[in-house]
Design an enzyme around this catalytic site. Sequence first.
Site, mmCIF file in Angstrom:
data_model
loop_
_atom_site.group_PDB
_atom_site.id
_atom_site.type_symbol
_atom_site.label_atom_id
_atom_site.label_comp_id
_atom_site.label_asym_id
_atom_site.label_seq_id
_atom_site.Cartn_x
_atom_site.Cartn_y
_atom_site.Cartn_z
ATOM 1 C CG HIS A 146 -1.999 -1.059 1.160
ATOM 2 N ND1 HIS A 146 -2.524 -1.568 -0.009
ATOM 3 C CD2 HIS A 146 -2.630 -1.742 2.177
ATOM 4 C CE1 HIS A 146 -3.426 -2.487 0.282
ATOM 5 N NE2 HIS A 146 -3.510 -2.626 1.598
ATOM 6 C CG HIS A 220 -7.566 -0.374 2.402
ATOM 7 N ND1 HIS A 220 -8.111 -0.950 3.523
ATOM 8 C CD2 HIS A 220 -6.623 -1.218 1.954
ATOM 9 C CE1 HIS A 220 -7.486 -2.090 3.754
ATOM 10 N NE2 HIS A 220 -6.583 -2.291 2.815
ATOM 11 C CD GLU A 356 -8.047 -3.526 -0.432
ATOM 12 O OE1 GLU A 356 -6.869 -3.225 -0.612
ATOM 13 O OE2 GLU A 356 -8.391 -4.463 0.316
HETATM 14 C C1 BGC Z 1 -4.390 -6.458 2.209
HETATM 15 C C2 BGC Z 1 -4.232 -7.161 3.514
HETATM 16 C C3 BGC Z 1 -3.769 -6.162 4.526
HETATM 17 C C4 BGC Z 1 -4.785 -5.065 4.596
HETATM 18 C C5 BGC Z 1 -4.279 -3.936 5.455
HETATM 19 C C6 BGC Z 1 -5.444 -5.430 2.371
HETATM 20 O O1 BGC Z 1 -5.593 -4.744 1.184
HETATM 21 O O2 BGC Z 1 -4.688 -7.328 1.164
HETATM 22 O O3 BGC Z 1 -3.302 -8.221 3.425
HETATM 23 O O4 BGC Z 1 -3.554 -6.734 5.779
HETATM 24 O O5 BGC Z 1 -5.027 -4.522 3.345
HETATM 25 O O6 BGC Z 1 -4.906 -3.821 6.621
#
Ligand code: BGC
Length: 391
Positions: A146, A220, A356
């Site tokens: 991310h 998210h 997402e």
């Molecule tokens: C991911 C997870 C991650 C989360 C963050 C998601 O987009 O795929 O693995 O733990 O985001 O909190």
Amino acid sequence: MLRDKARRIGLTVLLAMVAVTLCSCDTTKQWIRSGPAKTEMSRSAKPFGTTPDGQAVRLYTLRNTQGMTAEIMTYGAIVVSLTAPDKDGNFNDIVLGYDNLADYIKVSPYFGAIVGRYGNRIGKGKFTLDGTAYTLATNDGENHLHGGLKGFDKVVWDDAPVDRSDAVGVKLSYLSQDGEEGYPGNLRVSVTYLLTNRNELRIEYEATTDKATPVNVTHHGYFNLTGAQRNILDHELMLNADRFTPVDAGLIPTGELRPVEGTPMDFRKRTVIGARIDNDYEQLKFGGGYDHNWVLNQKGDGMTLAAEVYEPTTGRLMTVRTTEPGIQFYAGNFLDGTITGKDGVVYKHRYGFCLETQHYPDSPNKPDFPSTILRPGRVYKTTTTYAFSTR
Ligand code: BGC
């Protein structure tokens, strides 16, 4: 003969009546969906605190004619709250988060944020582009997740109001500098949030760069259509995908596009999320439940139906459409009761789910996946809508 003719005329009249009835039902449905104005469409903004380095943060409140509201702040381009009606017309906040800026800054698993420059993972935080090797910040074991240590979820965005004939919104912009978190190129990125009068949260993403760079920006939001009354295991999910991208133990795609047929990853028909989540299918062990990218059955490059989520007790239905080729369905597996969110609610295991819309994880290292490389002179443009109705 005459009797036959009369019967035929009767049948035609009957069919015409059915058609008219169906037609007017449809109109009524339309009418209910867009509905007569119940509230004035409006937008307001107010101060929402200051970051530790002294940047002022603003909170926007958008309201549509149906009474839905969305609160969006300039820190992280975060959707702080989103209210939607249930089948009896009661509005609840259906996203997880905090009531104040300080809590978002202290610890947040990306609640309601925009993630980037690259949403999801890049293996070992490394990739090679046009012959140059790049090393990104790693923040998820040995991987990049991310956007890195200070991704788009942790910066303050510039804001400007946006008005459309059927929607009210805010455009958030950010300049991600050359070298930030290890990425090449100055990237000018904007995210426009619109609350439409058809009860959609519409998100339009745009970016340009002065050097070739990977880009994969997404939202998210953690949804819970009960209004965080309980976990999300009873929600019913449909994913419009015949295949998904299996991962290794570090949640990096192996490169395979595997059919969902005959696996617990098959959500082509609406299925209760909890029905198979603890199955001993190896992929579910890796993610501690669902935490995977599905390959959407895309029709052309326009908006495609990606997902539907139905919550039977409230009758809320969320429909996701996108121009993106993939969707990460994350079932809140890492929520463990250590976070207390809005209104003092403890976010226990699987209290929220994320959908997402995105390009597939680790695409910069997977030449067979659709490309995520943006080049100078080109414009990155994607759109996703989250629409709310009731059944
Ligand atoms: C991911 C997870 C991650 C989360 C963050 C998601 O987009 O795929 O693995 O733990 O985001 O909190």
